[in-house]
Design a protein around this motif. Structure first.
Motif, PDB file in Angstrom:
ATOM      1  N   ARG A  10     -57.204   3.958  17.490  1.00 16.51           N
ATOM      2  CA  ARG A  10     -57.394   3.707  16.072  1.00 16.51           C
ATOM      3  C   ARG A  10     -58.473   2.641  15.905  1.00 16.51           C
ATOM      4  NH1 ARG A  10     -53.966   1.015  11.826  1.00 16.51           N
ATOM      5  NH2 ARG A  10     -54.133   2.273   9.939  1.00 16.51           N
ATOM      6  N   GLU A  31     -58.432   7.481  13.778  1.00 19.53           N
ATOM      7  CA  GLU A  31     -58.511   7.667  15.226  1.00 19.53           C
ATOM      8  C   GLU A  31     -59.869   8.239  15.595  1.00 19.53           C
ATOM      9  OE1 GLU A  31     -56.628  10.886  18.188  1.00 19.53           O
ATOM     10  OE2 GLU A  31     -55.129   9.594  17.264  1.00 19.53           O
ATOM     11  N   GLN A  68     -47.513   5.860  14.948  1.00 15.22           N
ATOM     12  CA  GLN A  68     -48.104   6.217  16.237  1.00 15.22           C
ATOM     13  C   GLN A  68     -47.338   5.580  17.398  1.00 15.22           C
ATOM     14  OE1 GLN A  68     -52.096   4.777  15.058  1.00 15.22           O
ATOM     15  NE2 GLN A  68     -52.845   6.810  15.621  1.00 15.22           N
TER      16      GLN A  68
END
Length: 311
Positions: A10, A31, A68
């Motif tokens: 990211r 990302e 995530q």
């Protein structure tokens, strides 16, 4: 500034907009999906953004989003499959004869609606029935509030660790040479003799856990007829999880570990994996430095909290 090591991570990317557009600079957060000699493609909340590399002003990696972190922890548990997994309102209770924290702890993937005391009591009964202590794995900062709650209840911190990640494409080529590595779908006797979890021999239930996967390979490297290094790789979704890396003391710092990593990466790529993860004890500075040299970076940290002993 912008390297292949950031693919899959990211980032915040600042770039110059086309002539005449205001404001002249713009940022995109997401990302880094791919990188070519001329463009960078960022997957953000509004889809893909393609940026001319010549227009990039600055870029920096940012911490993964809470979702995530929890998603990667879910995948990591798929790569290390306990004999028992019970879903308690989004808390996954794993148990496997007490071998390793990952296979014998609670992974709180969601925030349940039930009161915390009720959940802890139910988890306590589950582990008591199996003669195991109650441990809760806490990926940070995603489960920071729960960590604070348990700290306030005098739950102790156990085994702080770092989960590292790296893209396979663009990185694995530098992980090792082409020295012959044996890849087996089942752990051989020689492989098992080369692996000593925390210094001890493996019980039968540990051997079963290691092999409990449909896409797994046991990598071993031999020199002069003896196994000098072993590692295990398992692929879940687009991730290769590397575990059980061990090199014989006399052969450390001789390229064994990086060669094993390269072989597993090549196999994992053939299985559809584009990213690699592994876990390292937070106080293992030598291992952290080694994997950093291979292009790994810290995705997030975690530790366990153990229930206080009953008085």
């Amino acid at each position: 500034m912008l390297s292949a090591g950031l693919v899959g991570r990211r980032i915040v990317l600042r770039y110059r907009r086309a002539d005449g557009k205001l404001p002249p600079l713009s940022d995109v957060v997401g990302e880094l999906a791919s990188l070519t000699p001329t463009t960078a493609i960022v997957a953000g909340p509004n889809g893909l953004t393609t940026v001319d590399r010549a227009a990039i002003v600055a870029v920096r990696a940012v911490a993964p989003h809470r979702r995530q972190i929890l998603e990667l922890e879910r995948i990591a548990r798929r790569g290390w499959r306990a004999a028992e997994v019970v879903d308690l309102d989004g808390w996954l209770l794993h148990a496997d004869h007490g071998w390793t924290g990952r296979a014998n702890s609670v992974l709180p993937l969601v925030t349940p609606r039930r009161p915390l005391a009720e959940l802890l009591a139910a988890a306590g009964r589950f582990y008591a029935e199996r003669g195991l202590p109650v441990w809760v794995q806490l990926p940070l900062p995603a489960r920071g509030l729960l960590d604070a709650e348990l700290a306030g209840r005098c739950w102790s911190v156990q085994r702080p660790a770092v989960l590292l990640s790296a893209p396979i494409s663009g990185s694995a080529e530098a992980w090792g040479g082409d020295e012959g590595v044996r890849l087996d779908p089942v752990a051989s006797d020689a492989w098992l003799q080369g692996y000593h979890y925390r210094g001890g021999p493996l019980p039968e239930h540990a051997v079963r856990l290691l092999g409990r996967h449909d896409r797994v390979r046991f990598a071993s490297l031999s020199r002069d007829g003896s196994v000098v290094g072993v590692a295990r790789g398992a692929v879940d979704e687009a991730w290769l999880g590397v575990t059980a890396v061990e090199v014989a003391p006399a052969h450390r710092r001789s390229g064994v570990a990086s060669t094993l990593m390269r072989a597993l990466a090549d196999w994992g790529r053939g299985q559809g994996a584009s990213q690699c993860y592994l876990q390292v004890d937070a106080d293992n500075s030598a291992a952290l430095a080694f994997y950093q040299r291979l292009g790994f970076s810290a995705h997030h940290r975690y530790h366990y909290r153990a229930a206080p002993a009953e008085s």
